[in-house]
Design a protein around this motif. Structure first.
Motif, short mmCIF file in Angstrom:
data_model
loop_
_atom_site.label_atom_id
_atom_site.label_comp_id
_atom_site.label_asym_id
_atom_site.label_seq_id
_atom_site.Cartn_x
_atom_site.Cartn_y
_atom_site.Cartn_z
N TYR A 1 56.71 -37.04 33.92
CA TYR A 1 57.04 -37.78 35.13
C TYR A 1 58.05 -36.94 35.90
CZ TYR A 1 59.65 -39.42 31.06
OH TYR A 1 60.30 -39.47 29.86
N GLN B 1 58.44 -38.27 46.40
CA GLN B 1 57.24 -38.83 45.78
C GLN B 1 57.35 -38.62 44.27
OE1 GLN B 1 53.57 -36.61 46.51
NE2 GLN B 1 52.49 -38.55 46.77
N TYR C 1 49.95 -39.83 41.82
CA TYR C 1 51.13 -39.71 42.66
C TYR C 1 51.42 -41.04 43.33
CZ TYR C 1 50.41 -34.66 42.27
OH TYR C 1 50.26 -33.39 41.80
N THR C 2 52.69 -41.32 43.55
CA THR C 2 53.08 -42.52 44.27
C THR C 2 52.99 -42.28 45.78
OG1 THR C 2 55.40 -41.88 44.38
CG2 THR C 2 54.70 -43.16 42.44
N ASP C 3 53.25 -43.33 46.54
CA ASP C 3 53.35 -43.17 47.98
C ASP C 3 54.52 -42.24 48.30
OD1 ASP C 3 51.32 -45.00 48.23
OD2 ASP C 3 52.63 -46.67 48.79
N ILE D 1 58.01 -47.24 39.85
CA ILE D 1 56.59 -46.95 39.98
C ILE D 1 55.82 -48.26 39.99
CG2 ILE D 1 54.66 -45.66 39.01
CD1 ILE D 1 57.28 -44.02 39.83
N LYS D 2 55.01 -48.43 41.05
CA LYS D 2 54.22 -49.65 41.22
C LYS D 2 52.76 -49.29 41.48
CE LYS D 2 58.09 -52.33 42.97
NZ LYS D 2 58.58 -53.20 44.03
N ASP D 3 51.86 -50.22 41.13
CA ASP D 3 50.44 -50.01 41.38
C ASP D 3 50.09 -50.43 42.81
OD1 ASP D 3 50.16 -52.81 41.37
OD2 ASP D 3 49.30 -52.87 39.35
N ASP D 4 48.80 -50.38 43.12
CA ASP D 4 48.34 -50.71 44.48
C ASP D 4 48.63 -52.14 44.88
OD1 ASP D 4 47.36 -48.15 44.77
OD2 ASP D 4 45.30 -48.69 44.23
#
Length: 105
Positions: free
Chosen positions: A35, A80, A91-93, A19-22
């Motif tokens: 999760y 996702q 939500y992630t990409d 999980i990564k931020d923008d």
């Protein structure tokens, strides 16, 4: 012999997500209350599975390992993650992957 493909009816396939931020930085999810890893099958059906931390969540890594019946269709799938911190959720990409037919199917 190593497998490079995911096939229909595979059991024990590990889906690992970070999980990564923008900005592309890893997010510490160790305090998340929920999760999930969400799959969209080729027919549009949604499959939501509880994920587990690969370590302790501080590295943003979660995993789902398939069981019988999960990978029941061949074709283009999407994956996702959903992360819930209680006060925030996101939500992630979406990432695509392919599930292949087996010989004789």
């Amino acid at each position: 012999m190593a497998a490079n493909e995911i096939h229909v009816d595979d059991v024990g396939t590990k889906f690992n997500l970070t999980i990564k931020d923008d900005n592309g930085n890893v997010v510490d999810i160790s305090t998340a209350s929920n999760y999930d890893i969400i799959f969209r099958k080729p027919d549009g059906t949604i499959l939501t599975k509880d994920a587990v931390f690969i370590t302790d969540g501080s590295d943003g890594k979660i995993r789902y390992t398939t069981v019988a019946g999960d990978l029941d269709q061949y074709g283009k799938w999407s994956i996702q993650a959903f992360i819930d911190f209680g006060s925030t959720e996101w939500y992630t990409d979406v990432s695509p992957f392919t599930v292949y037919k087996n010989i004789g199917c």
